[in-house]
Scaffold this motif. Structure first.
Motif, mmCIF file in Angstrom:
data_model
loop_
_atom_site.group_PDB
_atom_site.id
_atom_site.type_symbol
_atom_site.label_atom_id
_atom_site.label_comp_id
_atom_site.label_asym_id
_atom_site.label_seq_id
_atom_site.Cartn_x
_atom_site.Cartn_y
_atom_site.Cartn_z
ATOM 1 N N ASN A 72 1.128 -29.975 -36.949
ATOM 2 C CA ASN A 72 2.165 -29.201 -37.617
ATOM 3 C C ASN A 72 3.456 -30.001 -37.702
ATOM 4 O OD1 ASN A 72 2.203 -28.228 -34.641
ATOM 5 N ND2 ASN A 72 4.200 -27.519 -35.391
ATOM 6 N N PHE A 73 4.064 -29.911 -38.878
ATOM 7 C CA PHE A 73 5.308 -30.603 -39.181
ATOM 8 C C PHE A 73 6.302 -29.550 -39.671
ATOM 9 C CE2 PHE A 73 1.681 -33.310 -40.132
ATOM 10 C CZ PHE A 73 1.947 -34.463 -39.398
ATOM 11 N N GLU A 74 7.474 -29.521 -39.062
ATOM 12 C CA GLU A 74 8.487 -28.536 -39.408
ATOM 13 C C GLU A 74 9.805 -29.255 -39.675
ATOM 14 O OE1 GLU A 74 8.597 -25.651 -36.245
ATOM 15 O OE2 GLU A 74 6.405 -25.662 -36.023
ATOM 16 N N VAL A 75 10.488 -28.858 -40.753
ATOM 17 C CA VAL A 75 11.731 -29.508 -41.151
ATOM 18 C C VAL A 75 12.746 -28.438 -41.529
ATOM 19 C CG1 VAL A 75 12.832 -31.128 -42.747
ATOM 20 C CG2 VAL A 75 10.457 -31.507 -42.028
ATOM 21 N N ASN A 76 13.926 -28.469 -40.908
ATOM 22 C CA ASN A 76 14.959 -27.518 -41.310
ATOM 23 C C ASN A 76 15.815 -28.113 -42.427
ATOM 24 O OD1 ASN A 76 16.875 -29.220 -40.102
ATOM 25 N ND2 ASN A 76 17.378 -27.806 -38.433
ATOM 26 N N VAL A 77 16.777 -27.333 -42.919
ATOM 27 C CA VAL A 77 17.562 -27.776 -44.078
ATOM 28 C C VAL A 77 18.511 -28.916 -43.740
ATOM 29 C CG1 VAL A 77 17.406 -25.573 -45.278
ATOM 30 C CG2 VAL A 77 19.295 -25.970 -43.687
ATOM 31 N N LEU A 78 18.693 -29.211 -42.465
ATOM 32 C CA LEU A 78 19.474 -30.373 -42.052
ATOM 33 C C LEU A 78 18.626 -31.640 -42.005
ATOM 34 C CD1 LEU A 78 21.532 -28.774 -39.125
ATOM 35 C CD2 LEU A 78 22.327 -29.245 -41.448
ATOM 36 N N GLY A 79 17.315 -31.496 -42.213
ATOM 37 C CA GLY A 79 16.412 -32.630 -42.131
ATOM 38 C C GLY A 79 15.908 -32.910 -40.730
ATOM 39 N N THR A 80 16.137 -31.988 -39.809
ATOM 40 C CA THR A 80 15.652 -32.152 -38.436
ATOM 41 C C THR A 80 14.158 -31.870 -38.382
ATOM 42 O OG1 THR A 80 17.799 -31.396 -37.633
ATOM 43 C CG2 THR A 80 15.996 -31.457 -36.046
ATOM 44 N N ILE A 81 13.423 -32.730 -37.678
ATOM 45 C CA ILE A 81 11.959 -32.688 -37.662
ATOM 46 C C ILE A 81 11.434 -32.215 -36.311
ATOM 47 C CG2 ILE A 81 9.855 -34.095 -37.842
ATOM 48 C CD1 ILE A 81 11.582 -36.078 -39.523
ATOM 49 N N LEU A 82 10.436 -31.355 -36.346
ATOM 50 C CA LEU A 82 9.596 -31.062 -35.191
ATOM 51 C C LEU A 82 8.165 -31.365 -35.609
ATOM 52 C CD1 LEU A 82 9.576 -28.062 -32.754
ATOM 53 C CD2 LEU A 82 7.482 -28.666 -33.966
ATOM 54 N N ASP A 83 7.434 -32.156 -34.815
ATOM 55 C CA ASP A 83 6.038 -32.416 -35.127
ATOM 56 C C ASP A 83 5.195 -32.305 -33.865
ATOM 57 O OD1 ASP A 83 7.271 -34.710 -34.157
ATOM 58 O OD2 ASP A 83 6.749 -35.958 -35.863
ATOM 59 N N ARG A 84 3.979 -31.816 -34.043
ATOM 60 C CA ARG A 84 3.059 -31.574 -32.939
ATOM 61 C C ARG A 84 1.632 -31.866 -33.382
ATOM 62 N NH1 ARG A 84 7.073 -31.448 -30.380
ATOM 63 N NH2 ARG A 84 7.886 -29.811 -28.996
ATOM 64 N N PHE A 85 0.803 -32.245 -32.416
ATOM 65 C CA PHE A 85 -0.641 -32.316 -32.622
ATOM 66 C C PHE A 85 -1.275 -31.230 -31.785
ATOM 67 C CE2 PHE A 85 -4.853 -33.918 -31.273
ATOM 68 C CZ PHE A 85 -5.456 -33.948 -32.517
ATOM 69 N N GLN A 86 -2.112 -30.400 -32.412
ATOM 70 C CA GLN A 86 -2.708 -29.261 -31.731
ATOM 71 C C GLN A 86 -4.180 -29.544 -31.429
ATOM 72 O OE1 GLN A 86 -0.383 -27.235 -31.114
ATOM 73 N NE2 GLN A 86 1.096 -27.658 -32.721
ATOM 74 N N LEU A 87 -4.580 -29.193 -30.203
ATOM 75 C CA LEU A 87 -5.993 -29.264 -29.842
ATOM 76 C C LEU A 87 -6.633 -27.888 -29.813
ATOM 77 C CD1 LEU A 87 -6.104 -32.029 -27.094
ATOM 78 C CD2 LEU A 87 -7.131 -32.095 -29.362
ATOM 79 N N SER A 88 -5.957 -26.924 -29.204
ATOM 80 C CA SER A 88 -6.491 -25.566 -29.186
ATOM 81 C C SER A 88 -5.365 -24.545 -29.291
ATOM 82 C CB SER A 88 -7.306 -25.307 -27.918
ATOM 83 O OG SER A 88 -6.520 -25.528 -26.772
ATOM 84 N N GLU A 89 -4.275 -24.793 -28.603
ATOM 85 C CA GLU A 89 -3.101 -23.932 -28.663
ATOM 86 C C GLU A 89 -1.899 -24.821 -28.961
ATOM 87 O OE1 GLU A 89 -3.005 -20.728 -28.583
ATOM 88 O OE2 GLU A 89 -5.116 -20.454 -28.147
#
Length: 256
Positions: free
Chosen positions: A129-146
């Protein structure tokens, strides 16, 4: 990072009695064909390349948890080349807000777009999952089950805001988010890097409306009674085409 992810994947498979397969398509899941970009894509938040103009939108986002307020629509498009998967979002938004500026901060509390991607459809619980807010700040994760795991991609992004940030006294028009995700971000799970024409991946596209009018809209309806995005069995289906948008639509890119 590749060795660590591979170890995690193997460990998860050993502990899981059966691997859930996501290749069987559900009738009500949306599908979309991702065309190749006809020329270079510059990640600047302007989405003014001819390829973006020729690319078809994935379709309207849905609002399964709507209770009140405007259903502010989001228009998303996808492109690809040998290096990257490209995503653009054009979001209607009358009140744009965001405060988080640190990598992997909880950007879903802001006006934000999200992309969840499952390159290997034979393992439904392995996705990014990749998440980007309107400021361009990034959160990224790799999920295995949760929802877990530290993971840092080489995603690049740019945003454009048409309005005034964090000012509820006036009305804004909306914002644009443009994203490029290198295919080598998926080297631990994707059957082919880059994808081969005809390859099928699963993904979902999401929008969160920020402090005012948080509508939690999405491309593929996750079908949950309360807002929840981590529902990989409800990810939509995308097909990688060998054709460029110029070939498919007859559009001819023009030089700057």
């Amino acid at each position: 990072m590749r060795a660590r992810l591979t170890t995690l994947i193997v460990a998860t498979l050993l502990m899981t009695p059966a691997v859930v397969c996501a290749t069987e398509q559900v009738a009500d899941l949306p599908e979309h064909t991702i065309m190749r970009a006809a020329g270079p894509i510059v990640i600047d938040g302007r989405i003014d390349e001819p390829s973006w103009g020729a690319a078809a939108a994935v379709g309207d986002f849905v609002f399964p948890w709507w209770e009140a307020g405007d259903k502010e629509q989001t228009e998303a498009r996808l492109l690809w080349d040998d290096a990257n998967l490209y995503i653009s979002f054009v979001a209607d938004d009358r009140h744009i807000s965001a405060v988080h500026t640190d990598r992997d901060a909880p950007v879903s509390q802001d006006d934000c777009v999200e992309i969840f991607i499952m390159p290997d459809t034979s393992h439904i619980r392995h996705y990014y999952n990749f998440e980007v807010n309107v400021l361009g700040t990034i959160l990224d994760r790799f999920q295995l089950s949760e929802p877990t795991g530290a993971y840092t991609s080489k995603l690049s992004t740019a945003t454009q805001i048409d309005g005034t940030l964090n000012d509820d006294a006036d009305e804004d028009t909306g914002f644009v988010t443009e994203i490029a995700i290198p295919f080598d971000s998926f080297v631990d799970t994707a059957p082919n890097v880059p994808p081969k024409p005809g390859d099928i991946w699963r993904l979902n596209l999401y929008r969160i409306g920020g402090k005012v009018n948080a509508q939690y809209s999405q491309w593929s309806n996750t079908g949950t009674p309360q807002p929840k995005y981590h529902v990989p069995e409800r990810f939509g289906v995308v097909h990688f085409s060998a054709d460029s948008v110029a070939t498919k639509t007859g559009a001819t890119p023009t030089a700057d």
